[in-house]
Each structure stands twice: as structure tokens, then as C-alpha cells.
Design a protein around this motif. Structure first.
Motif, PDB file in Angstrom:
ATOM      1  N   ARG A  52       3.438   6.008  -2.772  1.00 10.19           N
ATOM      2  CA  ARG A  52       4.676   6.698  -3.119  1.00 10.19           C
ATOM      3  C   ARG A  52       4.888   6.770  -4.632  1.00 10.19           C
ATOM      4  NH1 ARG A  52       8.491   7.472   0.898  1.00 10.19           N
ATOM      5  NH2 ARG A  52      10.168   7.331  -0.634  1.00 10.19           N
ATOM      6  N   SER A  53       4.406   5.772  -5.361  1.00 12.71           N
ATOM      7  CA  SER A  53       4.576   5.761  -6.814  1.00 12.71           C
ATOM      8  C   SER A  53       3.622   6.710  -7.527  1.00 12.71           C
ATOM      9  CB  SER A  53       4.361   4.344  -7.354  1.00 12.71           C
ATOM     10  OG  SER A  53       2.995   3.967  -7.248  1.00 12.71           O
ATOM     11  N   GLY A  54       2.603   7.182  -6.798  1.00 15.04           N
ATOM     12  CA  GLY A  54       1.621   8.061  -7.417  1.00 15.04           C
ATOM     13  C   GLY A  54       0.450   7.315  -8.020  1.00 15.04           C
ATOM     14  N   GLU A  55       0.442   5.991  -7.902  1.00 13.02           N
ATOM     15  CA  GLU A  55      -0.700   5.232  -8.411  1.00 13.02           C
ATOM     16  C   GLU A  55      -1.977   5.664  -7.693  1.00 13.02           C
ATOM     17  OE1 GLU A  55      -2.489   0.713  -8.515  1.00 13.02           O
ATOM     18  OE2 GLU A  55      -0.413   1.029  -7.908  1.00 13.02           O
ATOM     19  N   LEU A  73       0.841  -1.205   0.000  1.00 10.62           N
ATOM     20  CA  LEU A  73       0.000   0.000   0.000  1.00 10.62           C
ATOM     21  C   LEU A  73       0.875   1.252   0.000  1.00 10.62           C
ATOM     22  CD1 LEU A  73      -2.860  -0.920   2.515  1.00 10.62           C
ATOM     23  CD2 LEU A  73      -2.649  -1.449   0.089  1.00 10.62           C
ATOM     24  N   ARG A  74       1.942   1.237   0.783  1.00  9.05           N
ATOM     25  CA  ARG A  74       2.863   2.377   0.805  1.00  9.05           C
ATOM     26  C   ARG A  74       3.478   2.584  -0.585  1.00  9.05           C
ATOM     27  NH1 ARG A  74       6.238   0.722   4.426  1.00  9.05           N
ATOM     28  NH2 ARG A  74       5.474   1.874   6.249  1.00  9.05           N
ATOM     29  N   GLY A  75       3.804   1.490  -1.248  1.00  7.60           N
ATOM     30  CA  GLY A  75       4.372   1.597  -2.589  1.00  7.60           C
ATOM     31  C   GLY A  75       3.408   2.216  -3.582  1.00  7.60           C
ATOM     32  N   ALA A  76       2.122   1.865  -3.481  1.00 12.38           N
ATOM     33  CA  ALA A  76       1.122   2.441  -4.378  1.00 12.38           C
ATOM     34  C   ALA A  76       0.972   3.942  -4.150  1.00 12.38           C
ATOM     35  CB  ALA A  76      -0.225   1.737  -4.186  1.00 12.38           C
ATOM     36  N   ALA A  94      -0.808  11.899   2.599  1.00 12.11           N
ATOM     37  CA  ALA A  94       0.587  12.281   2.390  1.00 12.11           C
ATOM     38  C   ALA A  94       1.266  11.162   1.620  1.00 12.11           C
ATOM     39  CB  ALA A  94       1.286  12.522   3.726  1.00 12.11           C
ATOM     40  N   THR A  95       2.395  11.468   1.003  1.00 12.72           N
ATOM     41  CA  THR A  95       3.084  10.455   0.205  1.00 12.72           C
ATOM     42  C   THR A  95       4.284   9.845   0.917  1.00 12.72           C
ATOM     43  OG1 THR A  95       4.424  12.165  -0.881  1.00 12.72           O
ATOM     44  CG2 THR A  95       2.356  11.532  -1.950  1.00 12.72           C
ATOM     45  N   SER A  96       4.573  10.306   2.122  1.00 14.85           N
ATOM     46  CA  SER A  96       5.657   9.713   2.902  1.00 14.85           C
ATOM     47  C   SER A  96       5.387   9.957   4.376  1.00 14.85           C
ATOM     48  CB  SER A  96       7.009  10.319   2.517  1.00 14.85           C
ATOM     49  OG  SER A  96       7.114  11.648   2.987  1.00 14.85           O
ATOM     50  N   GLU A  97       6.047   9.161   5.222  1.00 21.74           N
ATOM     51  CA  GLU A  97       5.896   9.344   6.664  1.00 21.74           C
ATOM     52  C   GLU A  97       6.406  10.717   7.101  1.00 21.74           C
ATOM     53  OE1 GLU A  97       6.684   6.594   5.228  1.00 21.74           O
ATOM     54  OE2 GLU A  97       5.527   4.966   6.148  1.00 21.74           O
ATOM     55  N   VAL A  98       7.450  11.210   6.430  1.00 24.56           N
ATOM     56  CA  VAL A  98       7.972  12.542   6.752  1.00 24.56           C
ATOM     57  C   VAL A  98       6.885  13.593   6.542  1.00 24.56           C
ATOM     58  CG1 VAL A  98       9.629  14.322   6.102  1.00 24.56           C
ATOM     59  CG2 VAL A  98      10.353  11.935   6.249  1.00 24.56           C
ATOM     60  N   SER A  99       6.240  13.530   5.389  1.00 23.34           N
ATOM     61  CA  SER A  99       5.187  14.489   5.083  1.00 23.34           C
ATOM     62  C   SER A  99       4.017  14.351   6.055  1.00 23.34           C
ATOM     63  CB  SER A  99       4.698  14.284   3.646  1.00 23.34           C
ATOM     64  OG  SER A  99       3.634  15.158   3.351  1.00 23.34           O
ATOM     65  N   GLY A 100       3.657  13.106   6.373  1.00 25.51           N
ATOM     66  CA  GLY A 100       2.557  12.893   7.304  1.00 25.51           C
ATOM     67  C   GLY A 100       2.843  13.484   8.665  1.00 25.51           C
ATOM     68  N   ALA A 101       4.071  13.301   9.147  1.00 21.57           N
ATOM     69  CA  ALA A 101       4.449  13.849  10.450  1.00 21.57           C
ATOM     70  C   ALA A 101       4.425  15.375  10.427  1.00 21.57           C
ATOM     71  CB  ALA A 101       5.833  13.355  10.841  1.00 21.57           C
ATOM     72  N   ILE A 102       4.907  15.978   9.344  1.00 19.59           N
ATOM     73  CA  ILE A 102       4.924  17.437   9.239  1.00 19.59           C
ATOM     74  C   ILE A 102       3.512  17.987   9.207  1.00 19.59           C
ATOM     75  CG2 ILE A 102       5.521  19.353   7.705  1.00 19.59           C
ATOM     76  CD1 ILE A 102       8.055  17.784   6.992  1.00 19.59           C
ATOM     77  N   ARG A 103       2.633  17.319   8.502  1.00 19.01           N
ATOM     78  CA  ARG A 103       1.236  17.772   8.462  1.00 19.01           C
ATOM     79  C   ARG A 103       0.619  17.768   9.858  1.00 19.01           C
ATOM     80  NH1 ARG A 103      -2.173  17.768   3.943  1.00 19.01           N
ATOM     81  NH2 ARG A 103      -1.076  17.696   1.959  1.00 19.01           N
ATOM     82  N   LYS A 104       0.922  16.750  10.634  1.00 14.40           N
ATOM     83  CA  LYS A 104       0.377  16.673  11.989  1.00 14.40           C
ATOM     84  C   LYS A 104       0.919  17.793  12.864  1.00 14.40           C
ATOM     85  CE  LYS A 104      -0.436  11.673  12.196  1.00 14.40           C
ATOM     86  NZ  LYS A 104      -0.053  10.410  12.856  1.00 14.40           N
ATOM     87  N   LEU A 105       2.215  18.109  12.695  1.00 15.86           N
ATOM     88  CA  LEU A 105       2.858  19.114  13.524  1.00 15.86           C
ATOM     89  C   LEU A 105       2.523  20.531  13.106  1.00 15.86           C
ATOM     90  CD1 LEU A 105       6.411  17.554  13.874  1.00 15.86           C
ATOM     91  CD2 LEU A 105       4.711  17.799  15.688  1.00 15.86           C
TER      92      LEU A 105
END
Length: 225
Positions: free
Chosen positions: A24-27, A19-22, A76-87
Motif C-alpha cells: 500500500r505504501s508503494g515500496e 506485507l500489505r503495508g509494503a 493490486a494495492t488494496s483488497e478492493v482493487s483485487g476484488a474488482i480485477r477478479k470480477l
């Protein structure tokens, strides 16, 4: 959908990976609803409980958002982005304060490491950005502007910097989309054409100067005073 049946061991982790791959790939694009739990279970050949656990884990990390009665969406497309959105939410000035040093260093590195393909990509994006503004296609303008800055970072060929910046970009896109208006003049070109010229010429100092000028302009526009 390019999903395959996982092996018997570690099913949840394997489903999370697919699911993470789908994502991150933009699918599965940012903001769009992913297939239903039943559909995913059928495609992957696993139980719905396994899919539910995987979705819950990705929602906890910020990649997905489960909307009761509506479905599950890519947040979000990555855990980094998800964490930043939360913060940070969508506080533009705070994001700019973090984004600026990344782009300044990225510009310096890009001037040294860029390839001819990088320059072609940057030029195509910047031309597309200008066409979108001329045609009053605001969504395309915001998307292409963000893609230009991402491509400039990628031209540095530093995978850690690229990933960090990608995490910021999604928040910035949301903020810029909310504030860019077609009834005012097009934003100044500082930090865009000048940055492209500097990277093309492999002039690291000028590239950094162009980025600083661009952010000075953005900070001035975002200052409520």
C-alpha cells in the motif's frame, strides 16, 4: 526494507499486515516482483512456512499473484482493487460505468473541500501529463493522467470515496495503457483543464459538468459500434 520482527502471537496475521503495508505504501510497486520467501523470512525473523501462509492469504485477496517458477508479483494495492480485477478483468466500458458516478460526486465534493495544496498538486500533474504527451512518453502519460483523476478524488477529502476509486484506477490504467496510441491526436481536454478550473473556483456544478463531458467522450471512444 522497513520490516520488523513481529511479536510471537498471531505471526501470520502480523506478517500479512507488514506485507500489505509494503504494498500500500508503494515500496513494492504494482506489477513488480516482491522479495523471495527466504529473504522475507530472514528480514522478519520468522519461518518460511509463516511467510508462505501470509503470501497465500494476500494472493487469495488479490493483492499478490504467485507465478510458479517466476516469483510473486504485486497485482493490486488494496483488497478492493483485487476484488474488482477478479470480477471485471480489463473491460473498460464496465469500469467506466462505475467510475463515472464516483468522479462526478468526487468533483462536487472537491470543489467544496479542496485546499490550496490540492490545487497545486492537480496543476502539477496536469502539466506533467501534457509534457509526457508532447515528449511521446506514453507510459508516463497514462500514469500521470490516472494520478490526476486520483488527486481530484482525494481533494474531496472523503476516505471511503478515495479507497473505492483507488480500487478502480488500477484496472482503468491497464485498459487505457492498452488503447492509448501516439499516432493519433492527443485526447480532448474536456474534464481536465476545465475540471481543474472549476475545482479552483469552488464551482461544484461546473466541476460535475466537466466530468460528465469527459466520460461522454470516453464512452464514445470505447463504443465498438
Amino acid at each position: 526494507m522497513p520490516l520488523s520482527a513481529p511479536q510471537r502471537s498471531g505471526l501470520v496475521d502480523q506478517v500479512i499486515g507488514q506485507l500489505r503495508g509494503a504494498i500500500r505504501s508503494g515500496e513494492w510497486p504494482l506489477g513488480e516482483r516482491i522479495p523471495t520467501e527466504a529473504s522475507l523470512a530472514g528480514d522478519l525473523g520468522v519461518g518460511r512456512n509463516t511467510v508462505r501462509e501470509a503470501v497465500r492469504a494476500l494472493a487469495h485477496s488479490g493483492l499478490l499473484e504467485v507465478r510458479q517458477g517466476d516469483g510473486t508479483y504485486v497485482r493490486a494495492t488494496s483488497e478492493v482493487s483485487g476484488a474488482i480485477r477478479k470480477l471485471a478483468g480489463t473491460e473498460l466500458r464496465e469500469i467506466l460505468q462505475v467510475r463515472k458516478p464516483l468522479e462526478v460526486e468526487g468533483a462536487r465534493l472537491a470543489a467544496a473541500a479542496r485546499t490550496d495544496a490540492d490545487i497545486t498538486r492537480l496543476r502539477e500533474l496536469l502539466d506533467g501529463r501534457d509534457r509526457a504527451w508532447a515528449d511521446r512518453r506514453i507510459d508516463d502519460y497514462v500514469r500521470t493522467d490516472a494520478a490526476f483523476h486520483q488527486a481530484a478524488i482525494e481533494a474531496a477529502h472523503n476516505s471511503v470515496l478515495t479507497e473505492l476509486y483507488r480500487g478502480l484506477t488500477e484496472v482503468v490504467v491497464a485498459s487505457v495503457a492498452a488503447t492509448t496510441r501516439l499516432d493519433v491526436p492527443q485526447p480532448e481536454e474536456s474534464g481536465h483543464r476545465g475540471l481543474l478550473d472549476a475545482i479552483t473556483a469552488r464551482d461544484a456544478d461546473r466541476a460535475a459538468t466537466e466530468v460528465c463531458a469527459f466520460f461522454a467522450e470516453l464512452h464514445a471512444r470505447s463504443d465498438p459500434r
